[in-house]
Design a protein around this motif. Sequence first.
Motif, PDB file in Angstrom:
ATOM      1  N   SER B  31       0.854  -1.194   0.000  1.00 41.95           N
ATOM      2  CA  SER B  31       0.000   0.000   0.000  1.00 41.95           C
ATOM      3  C   SER B  31       0.889   1.244   0.000  1.00 41.95           C
ATOM      4  O   SER B  31       1.905   1.283   0.703  1.00 41.95           O
ATOM      5  CB  SER B  31      -0.925  -0.017   1.217  1.00 41.95           C
ATOM      6  OG  SER B  31      -0.203  -0.305   2.374  1.00 41.95           O
ATOM      7  N   ALA B  32       0.495   2.219  -0.819  1.00 44.89           N
ATOM      8  CA  ALA B  32       1.289   3.451  -0.930  1.00 44.89           C
ATOM      9  C   ALA B  32       0.377   4.658  -0.734  1.00 44.89           C
ATOM     10  O   ALA B  32      -0.767   4.644  -1.200  1.00 44.89           O
ATOM     11  CB  ALA B  32       1.950   3.522  -2.295  1.00 44.89           C
ATOM     12  N   PRO B  33       0.856   5.687  -0.040  1.00 46.42           N
ATOM     13  CA  PRO B  33       0.035   6.911   0.093  1.00 46.42           C
ATOM     14  C   PRO B  33      -0.239   7.510  -1.293  1.00 46.42           C
ATOM     15  O   PRO B  33       0.593   7.397  -2.196  1.00 46.42           O
ATOM     16  CB  PRO B  33       0.925   7.846   0.918  1.00 46.42           C
ATOM     17  CG  PRO B  33       1.989   6.998   1.502  1.00 46.42           C
ATOM     18  CD  PRO B  33       2.159   5.818   0.615  1.00 46.42           C
ATOM     19  N   ILE B  36       2.033  11.015  -3.004  1.00 49.52           N
ATOM     20  CA  ILE B  36       3.486  11.049  -3.240  1.00 49.52           C
ATOM     21  C   ILE B  36       3.757  11.741  -4.572  1.00 49.52           C
ATOM     22  O   ILE B  36       3.228  11.339  -5.608  1.00 49.52           O
ATOM     23  CB  ILE B  36       4.082   9.626  -3.255  1.00 49.52           C
ATOM     24  CG1 ILE B  36       3.866   8.983  -1.891  1.00 49.52           C
ATOM     25  CG2 ILE B  36       5.558   9.647  -3.586  1.00 49.52           C
ATOM     26  CD1 ILE B  36       4.231   7.531  -1.833  1.00 49.52           C
ATOM     27  N   ASN B  38       6.865  12.337  -5.979  1.00 51.93           N
ATOM     28  CA  ASN B  38       7.957  11.778  -6.779  1.00 51.93           C
ATOM     29  C   ASN B  38       7.886  10.248  -6.768  1.00 51.93           C
ATOM     30  O   ASN B  38       7.960   9.630  -5.707  1.00 51.93           O
ATOM     31  CB  ASN B  38       9.297  12.248  -6.190  1.00 51.93           C
ATOM     32  CG  ASN B  38      10.414  12.097  -7.183  1.00 51.93           C
ATOM     33  OD1 ASN B  38      10.351  11.246  -8.063  1.00 51.93           O
ATOM     34  ND2 ASN B  38      11.425  12.941  -7.046  1.00 51.93           N
ATOM     35  N   VAL B  40       9.957   7.972  -7.501  1.00 50.19           N
ATOM     36  CA  VAL B  40      11.104   7.209  -6.983  1.00 50.19           C
ATOM     37  C   VAL B  40      11.085   7.081  -5.453  1.00 50.19           C
ATOM     38  O   VAL B  40      11.784   6.236  -4.892  1.00 50.19           O
ATOM     39  CB  VAL B  40      12.474   7.805  -7.410  1.00 50.19           C
ATOM     40  CG1 VAL B  40      12.676   7.703  -8.896  1.00 50.19           C
ATOM     41  CG2 VAL B  40      12.649   9.216  -6.928  1.00 50.19           C
ATOM     42  N   LEU B  41      10.283   7.904  -4.795  1.00 50.27           N
ATOM     43  CA  LEU B  41      10.201   7.812  -3.331  1.00 50.27           C
ATOM     44  C   LEU B  41       9.042   6.923  -2.881  1.00 50.27           C
ATOM     45  O   LEU B  41       8.856   6.694  -1.686  1.00 50.27           O
ATOM     46  CB  LEU B  41      10.047   9.207  -2.729  1.00 50.27           C
ATOM     47  CG  LEU B  41      11.268  10.116  -2.908  1.00 50.27           C
ATOM     48  CD1 LEU B  41      10.949  11.521  -2.434  1.00 50.27           C
ATOM     49  CD2 LEU B  41      12.459   9.565  -2.151  1.00 50.27           C
ATOM     50  N   SER B  42       8.247   6.440  -3.817  1.00 49.62           N
ATOM     51  CA  SER B  42       7.082   5.626  -3.464  1.00 49.62           C
ATOM     52  C   SER B  42       7.517   4.253  -2.946  1.00 49.62           C
ATOM     53  O   SER B  42       8.517   3.685  -3.417  1.00 49.62           O
ATOM     54  CB  SER B  42       6.209   5.453  -4.710  1.00 49.62           C
ATOM     55  OG  SER B  42       5.303   4.411  -4.498  1.00 49.62           O
ATOM     56  N   PRO B  43       6.750   3.684  -1.977  1.00 53.02           N
ATOM     57  CA  PRO B  43       7.054   2.317  -1.508  1.00 53.02           C
ATOM     58  C   PRO B  43       6.934   1.275  -2.622  1.00 53.02           C
ATOM     59  O   PRO B  43       7.464   0.175  -2.505  1.00 53.02           O
ATOM     60  CB  PRO B  43       5.989   2.058  -0.438  1.00 53.02           C
ATOM     61  CG  PRO B  43       5.466   3.391  -0.059  1.00 53.02           C
ATOM     62  CD  PRO B  43       5.628   4.289  -1.239  1.00 53.02           C
ATOM     63  N   PHE B  45       8.069   1.741  -5.754  1.00 53.80           N
ATOM     64  CA  PHE B  45       9.112   1.900  -6.767  1.00 53.80           C
ATOM     65  C   PHE B  45      10.160   0.772  -6.718  1.00 53.80           C
ATOM     66  O   PHE B  45      10.432   0.114  -7.724  1.00 53.80           O
ATOM     67  CB  PHE B  45       9.790   3.262  -6.598  1.00 53.80           C
ATOM     68  CG  PHE B  45      10.889   3.507  -7.601  1.00 53.80           C
ATOM     69  CD1 PHE B  45      10.585   3.780  -8.921  1.00 53.80           C
ATOM     70  CD2 PHE B  45      12.224   3.460  -7.238  1.00 53.80           C
ATOM     71  CE1 PHE B  45      11.592   3.998  -9.857  1.00 53.80           C
ATOM     72  CE2 PHE B  45      13.233   3.673  -8.162  1.00 53.80           C
ATOM     73  CZ  PHE B  45      12.913   3.952  -9.477  1.00 53.80           C
ATOM     74  N   TRP B  46      10.716   0.552  -5.548  1.00 52.05           N
ATOM     75  CA  TRP B  46      11.810  -0.425  -5.401  1.00 52.05           C
ATOM     76  C   TRP B  46      11.343  -1.843  -5.758  1.00 52.05           C
ATOM     77  O   TRP B  46      11.992  -2.518  -6.579  1.00 52.05           O
ATOM     78  CB  TRP B  46      12.347  -0.331  -3.973  1.00 52.05           C
ATOM     79  CG  TRP B  46      13.682  -0.955  -3.769  1.00 52.05           C
ATOM     80  CD1 TRP B  46      13.943  -2.077  -3.042  1.00 52.05           C
ATOM     81  CD2 TRP B  46      14.946  -0.520  -4.291  1.00 52.05           C
ATOM     82  NE1 TRP B  46      15.278  -2.363  -3.075  1.00 52.05           N
ATOM     83  CE2 TRP B  46      15.906  -1.427  -3.827  1.00 52.05           C
ATOM     84  CE3 TRP B  46      15.345   0.538  -5.110  1.00 52.05           C
ATOM     85  CZ2 TRP B  46      17.254  -1.310  -4.150  1.00 52.05           C
ATOM     86  CZ3 TRP B  46      16.680   0.647  -5.419  1.00 52.05           C
ATOM     87  CH2 TRP B  46      17.616  -0.258  -4.950  1.00 52.05           C
ATOM     88  N   PRO B  47      10.200  -2.318  -5.196  1.00 46.34           N
ATOM     89  CA  PRO B  47       9.734  -3.662  -5.595  1.00 46.34           C
ATOM     90  C   PRO B  47       9.437  -3.768  -7.085  1.00 46.34           C
ATOM     91  O   PRO B  47       9.687  -4.812  -7.696  1.00 46.34           O
ATOM     92  CB  PRO B  47       8.458  -3.861  -4.775  1.00 46.34           C
ATOM     93  CG  PRO B  47       8.635  -2.971  -3.587  1.00 46.34           C
ATOM     94  CD  PRO B  47       9.382  -1.778  -4.096  1.00 46.34           C
ATOM     95  N   LEU B  50      12.694  -4.243  -8.835  1.00 39.53           N
ATOM     96  CA  LEU B  50      13.200  -5.609  -8.609  1.00 39.53           C
ATOM     97  C   LEU B  50      12.407  -6.623  -9.429  1.00 39.53           C
ATOM     98  O   LEU B  50      12.995  -7.526 -10.040  1.00 39.53           O
ATOM     99  CB  LEU B  50      13.124  -5.967  -7.115  1.00 39.53           C
ATOM    100  CG  LEU B  50      14.027  -5.153  -6.191  1.00 39.53           C
ATOM    101  CD1 LEU B  50      13.784  -5.534  -4.732  1.00 39.53           C
ATOM    102  CD2 LEU B  50      15.496  -5.383  -6.536  1.00 39.53           C
TER     103      LEU B  50
END
Lengths: 498, 169
Positions: B31-33, B36, B38, B40-43, B45-47, B50
């Motif tokens: 879940s992401a707010p 956001i 940007n 690249v700062l979202s929870p 982005f990284w997953p 990957l």
Amino acid sequence: MSFFDNLLLGWELVSNIESFLALAVGVVVGVIAGAIPGMSATMAVALTLPFTFALSPITGILLLLGVYKGGIFGGSIPAILIKTPGTPASSATILDGYPLAEKGQAGKALGMALYASCTADLISNLALILFAGWLASFALNFGPPEFFTLILFSLTIIAGVSGQSLLRGALSALMGLLLATIGLDLVYGTNRFNFNDPNLMGGLNFIAVLIGLFAIPEILTKVWDPRGNDGSTRQLGGNWVSFAEYRACFKSIVRGSVIGVFLGSIPGIGAAPSAFLSYSEARRKSPNRENFGKGELEGVAAAEAGNNGVAGATLIPLLALGVPGDVITAIIIGAFMIHGLQPGPLMFVTNADIIYGLFMGLIISSVILLLVGSVAIRAFRFVADIPRGVLFPAVLVLCVFGVFAVNNNIFDIGVMFAMGGLGFLMLRFDLPAAPFLIAFILGPLLEDNFRQSMLMSGGSPDVLVRGPITWVFWTMTVITVVAVVRAGFRNSKQATQN
Amino acid sequence: MSSRHKQLGIGGAAVLSSAFLFFVGIPYGISAPSNIRNIVLSPLFWPQILAGLIGLVGLGILVSAARAGAGETVTAGQDQTPDQAQSEPGNWLRLAVMTVILVVYLAAVPWIGLVWASIPAFIAVAFLIQTRHPKTAVIAAILVPLVLYAFFAHVAGVAVPQGEFVRLP
């Protein structure tokens, strides 16, 4: 405080009976575990980790370092006596060690292995003491972009050289990075793959993951093939290595130690390539090169020096940069975390006494290894006779108790079993486990430094190439990828031609 | 199983995992707010990065398996280790039994306690791996959990689960 003041401070911290006892017990446990085919130094360090909870930080870490050092040497004993390397790094020792044992000179081969190991270990420890502080003071200038590129470089090299191919290593590392995302988000605190389960909110327990990956697959392998790993033990013979023979091999031992120090200080290379490189260099330079592979004492010395030269040097990136150089140092980082310590350049400022205490402990461990090793060689017969049908169930129960003890949480035991299943599958499919574990440890650090860099720059990727340090790491990453890919193409071409 | 079959299996699993993450795992598991600014700062982005890389690497493994295919069809099976070549139904059966032992062991811990659950688990595993020392195994099965209990409960101060029936001092 000067370098010598710090060393004195460190000596004060370890000059007590607990520290000496921890090192001695660690070396004994390590040698025994390394000497039992089917066990390994990695497994021994992982299983010893839960026992450090009850100890002070320095004593606990010294215990693990003792197991590490003992395990690396212990692996050479079955390599020479039953042609079964106790650790992957001991494979090079078989080349000349076993032919010597067949000639009835096992005692000579084991003696040389011990002396070469202790000499290389000492040289490696001295290199650690000399270089770690210097590297840490340099790393104090690192910001999030520099750490991001450093970790990326480390993961690339670990993925590239750990397995049979870069792609498999990369897949293993990516799986580790993905597993590390489980838990609450580092910045916003929102759920990530934890499905509102409180057991998953803090992420997966690191110790459950590592014991699951490195101990349970060994038990499952034994279940898969209950009659594997049985070998016939050779007699020691009446011969023992003389001082003249040691002196004749001294050049190869020092060369092997230097190779070990160099390769060990680069994250991911590990002891096995170092042992083989040291062996091939000794063969190239030796006047007895025709005798290599047929029972040449210098071959044993070179392989063991290359193998043990890595042991102290792998701690250089761990202590100075907070980046584990191999799987065992990745486990040792767990001991630091359990005691609330974060290895890295700042630790040289905040906990200098512990760092220098460890340095002094490592020097003492070389002497203890010499004493314990001499006895272990003669006692190997008893170690080899430990019934595997009792040993492996005992290891399982030990794993369960150890993993439960970390957080008093039964859920962690389930995580360990699940990771054991995954580790076994990875073993069957030739996916290296080392990049997985190291990526799992470094994953949060990598993401955290990336997001901090982005926060610093307002989302601009330019910050990741902001100065010479980042350029160096990007260049080294690209060189690593190109070198590993080229080597892969060359190997597949050769395989097709053959 | 040949090296090529392994590669095909790994590559296929990686591509499928990547697709699963993109279409199911990430949308439903993270879940992401909504505010956001940007990406690249979202929870997420990284997953997502990957998952994308896992898919790409999987494709790379499939391609390299396909490239190696022609040369290896003739020599399939030659790169098998003796252990792999002897992949008999008995191995899988033992592995299945081991899985059952581990599941029962895990389920029994809160019910009868860690020590009492460990004893039958120890004995079962010892017999599963065909121990040649059954008497030693039974004695060790009783002693090892008790010694570990003594250490963790009384030295390390860990609250070892005692279960609902027999409690240890």
